[in-house]
Design a protein around this motif. Structure first.
Motif, PDB file in Angstrom:
ATOM      1  N   LYS A  47      29.331  13.355  61.605  1.00  0.00           N
ATOM      2  CA  LYS A  47      30.719  12.944  61.876  1.00  0.00           C
ATOM      3  C   LYS A  47      30.882  11.429  62.002  1.00  0.00           C
ATOM      4  O   LYS A  47      31.983  10.914  61.878  1.00  0.00           O
ATOM      5  CB  LYS A  47      31.252  13.650  63.119  1.00  0.00           C
ATOM      6  CG  LYS A  47      30.549  13.274  64.411  1.00  0.00           C
ATOM      7  CD  LYS A  47      31.186  13.959  65.579  1.00  0.00           C
ATOM      8  CE  LYS A  47      30.518  13.799  66.892  1.00  0.00           C
ATOM      9  NZ  LYS A  47      29.551  12.792  67.136  1.00  0.00           N
ATOM     10  N   ASP A  48      29.782  10.704  62.201  1.00  0.00           N
ATOM     11  CA  ASP A  48      29.843   9.245  62.340  1.00  0.00           C
ATOM     12  C   ASP A  48      29.758   8.515  61.002  1.00  0.00           C
ATOM     13  O   ASP A  48      29.841   7.292  60.957  1.00  0.00           O
ATOM     14  CB  ASP A  48      28.708   8.758  63.253  1.00  0.00           C
ATOM     15  CG  ASP A  48      28.869   9.255  64.677  1.00  0.00           C
ATOM     16  OD1 ASP A  48      30.019   9.565  65.073  1.00  0.00           O
ATOM     17  OD2 ASP A  48      27.856   9.345  65.395  1.00  0.00           O
TER      18      ASP A  48
ATOM     19  N   TYR B 233      26.460   9.676  51.908  1.00  0.00           N
ATOM     20  CA  TYR B 233      26.959   9.216  53.200  1.00  0.00           C
ATOM     21  C   TYR B 233      26.680   7.734  53.391  1.00  0.00           C
ATOM     22  O   TYR B 233      25.610   7.238  53.038  1.00  0.00           O
ATOM     23  CB  TYR B 233      26.296  10.007  54.337  1.00  0.00           C
ATOM     24  CG  TYR B 233      26.685  11.464  54.327  1.00  0.00           C
ATOM     25  CD1 TYR B 233      27.747  11.918  55.079  1.00  0.00           C
ATOM     26  CD2 TYR B 233      25.998  12.387  53.541  1.00  0.00           C
ATOM     27  CE1 TYR B 233      28.125  13.251  55.069  1.00  0.00           C
ATOM     28  CE2 TYR B 233      26.366  13.724  53.524  1.00  0.00           C
ATOM     29  CZ  TYR B 233      27.426  14.145  54.290  1.00  0.00           C
ATOM     30  OH  TYR B 233      27.799  15.464  54.270  1.00  0.00           O
ATOM     31  N   ILE B 234      27.675   7.043  53.956  1.00  0.00           N
ATOM     32  CA  ILE B 234      27.539   5.620  54.264  1.00  0.00           C
ATOM     33  C   ILE B 234      27.952   5.426  55.715  1.00  0.00           C
ATOM     34  O   ILE B 234      29.001   5.923  56.128  1.00  0.00           O
ATOM     35  CB  ILE B 234      28.465   4.753  53.376  1.00  0.00           C
ATOM     36  CG1 ILE B 234      28.222   5.037  51.893  1.00  0.00           C
ATOM     37  CG2 ILE B 234      28.277   3.274  53.675  1.00  0.00           C
ATOM     38  CD1 ILE B 234      29.250   4.401  50.977  1.00  0.00           C
ATOM     39  N   CYS B 235      27.114   4.704  56.495  1.00  0.00           N
ATOM     40  CA  CYS B 235      27.533   4.446  57.878  1.00  0.00           C
ATOM     41  C   CYS B 235      28.684   3.449  57.858  1.00  0.00           C
ATOM     42  O   CYS B 235      28.827   2.655  56.933  1.00  0.00           O
ATOM     43  CB  CYS B 235      26.373   3.987  58.756  1.00  0.00           C
ATOM     44  SG  CYS B 235      25.444   2.583  58.215  1.00  0.00           S
ATOM     45  N   LYS B 236      29.517   3.537  58.870  1.00  0.00           N
ATOM     46  CA  LYS B 236      30.740   2.726  58.908  1.00  0.00           C
ATOM     47  C   LYS B 236      30.419   1.316  59.392  1.00  0.00           C
ATOM     48  O   LYS B 236      30.913   0.853  60.404  1.00  0.00           O
ATOM     49  CB  LYS B 236      31.781   3.407  59.808  1.00  0.00           C
ATOM     50  CG  LYS B 236      32.227   4.744  59.246  1.00  0.00           C
ATOM     51  CD  LYS B 236      33.158   5.452  60.181  1.00  0.00           C
ATOM     52  CE  LYS B 236      33.553   6.808  59.628  1.00  0.00           C
ATOM     53  NZ  LYS B 236      34.335   7.590  60.569  1.00  0.00           N
TER      54      LYS B 236
ATOM     55  N   ARG C 297      22.722  13.161  58.941  1.00  0.00           N
ATOM     56  CA  ARG C 297      22.708  12.738  57.543  1.00  0.00           C
ATOM     57  C   ARG C 297      22.192  11.303  57.488  1.00  0.00           C
ATOM     58  O   ARG C 297      22.290  10.557  58.441  1.00  0.00           O
ATOM     59  CB  ARG C 297      24.108  12.800  56.915  1.00  0.00           C
ATOM     60  CG  ARG C 297      24.704  14.189  56.841  1.00  0.00           C
ATOM     61  CD  ARG C 297      23.956  15.065  55.850  1.00  0.00           C
ATOM     62  NE  ARG C 297      24.527  16.394  55.733  1.00  0.00           N
ATOM     63  CZ  ARG C 297      24.128  17.463  56.414  1.00  0.00           C
ATOM     64  NH1 ARG C 297      23.146  17.355  57.276  1.00  0.00           N
ATOM     65  NH2 ARG C 297      24.693  18.635  56.222  1.00  0.00           N
ATOM     66  N   LYS C 298      21.672  10.932  56.323  1.00  0.00           N
ATOM     67  CA  LYS C 298      21.088   9.612  56.144  1.00  0.00           C
ATOM     68  C   LYS C 298      22.033   8.709  55.356  1.00  0.00           C
ATOM     69  O   LYS C 298      22.571   9.104  54.325  1.00  0.00           O
ATOM     70  CB  LYS C 298      19.764   9.749  55.393  1.00  0.00           C
ATOM     71  CG  LYS C 298      18.911   8.493  55.419  1.00  0.00           C
ATOM     72  CD  LYS C 298      17.631   8.680  54.646  1.00  0.00           C
ATOM     73  CE  LYS C 298      16.623   9.446  55.472  1.00  0.00           C
ATOM     74  NZ  LYS C 298      15.287   9.421  54.874  1.00  0.00           N
ATOM     75  N   CYS C 299      22.225   7.498  55.843  1.00  0.00           N
ATOM     76  CA  CYS C 299      23.045   6.502  55.149  1.00  0.00           C
ATOM     77  C   CYS C 299      22.309   6.061  53.881  1.00  0.00           C
ATOM     78  O   CYS C 299      21.109   5.776  53.935  1.00  0.00           O
ATOM     79  CB  CYS C 299      23.287   5.305  56.068  1.00  0.00           C
ATOM     80  SG  CYS C 299      24.105   3.920  55.260  1.00  0.00           S
TER      81      CYS C 299
ATOM     82  N   ILE D 282      36.131   0.281  58.940  1.00  0.00           N
ATOM     83  CA  ILE D 282      34.785  -0.266  58.915  1.00  0.00           C
ATOM     84  C   ILE D 282      34.659  -1.280  60.059  1.00  0.00           C
ATOM     85  O   ILE D 282      35.510  -2.116  60.258  1.00  0.00           O
ATOM     86  CB  ILE D 282      34.506  -0.963  57.547  1.00  0.00           C
ATOM     87  CG1 ILE D 282      34.720   0.012  56.386  1.00  0.00           C
ATOM     88  CG2 ILE D 282      33.117  -1.548  57.507  1.00  0.00           C
ATOM     89  CD1 ILE D 282      33.784   1.192  56.313  1.00  0.00           C
ATOM     90  N   LYS D 283      33.526  -1.171  60.781  1.00  0.00           N
ATOM     91  CA  LYS D 283      33.278  -2.061  61.928  1.00  0.00           C
ATOM     92  C   LYS D 283      32.988  -3.465  61.463  1.00  0.00           C
ATOM     93  O   LYS D 283      32.346  -3.692  60.492  1.00  0.00           O
ATOM     94  CB  LYS D 283      32.080  -1.558  62.742  1.00  0.00           C
ATOM     95  CG  LYS D 283      32.368  -0.297  63.493  1.00  0.00           C
ATOM     96  CD  LYS D 283      31.110   0.121  64.219  1.00  0.00           C
ATOM     97  CE  LYS D 283      31.074   1.617  64.412  1.00  0.00           C
ATOM     98  NZ  LYS D 283      29.792   2.205  64.366  1.00  0.00           N
TER      99      LYS D 283
END
Length: 88
Positions: free
Chosen positions: A22-23, A49-52, A10-12, A87-88
């Motif tokens: 899953k990421d 979707y949003i990357c963490k 999936r794309k952020c 969130i990192k």
């Protein structure tokens, strides 16, 4: 020949990079629940979707990207819930 299971990508919505599903953190517009964080990744409705990553989250919030994706005003409370995530 062994079959390897294909991992969905999936794309952020912030950085536009592809990641394993899953990421990413999924935000979904569900008819019954409204716009919520989808921990299972299985809720019905339009998903984003949003990357963490802190930078991506700040970009989404600053530029109202969820407003555009879901074509409606997003409550600040949702952004606070997202920030409270791992969130990192």
């Amino acid at each position: 020949m062994t079959k390897t299971k294909k991992i969905p990508q999936r794309k952020c919505i912030a950085c536009g990079k592809l990641y394993d599903k899953k990421d990413l953190l999924r935000i979904v517009n569900n008819k019954e629940l409204g716009i919520v964080i989808d921990e299972t990744g299985k809720l019905n409705g339009r998903g984003a979707y949003i990357c963490k990553d802190k930078a991506c989250l700040e970009d989404v919030k600053k530029n109202n990207k969820l407003n555009r994706v879901f074509k409606q005003k997003i409550d600040d409370k949702l952004y606070e819930e997202i920030e409270a995530y791992e969130i990192k």
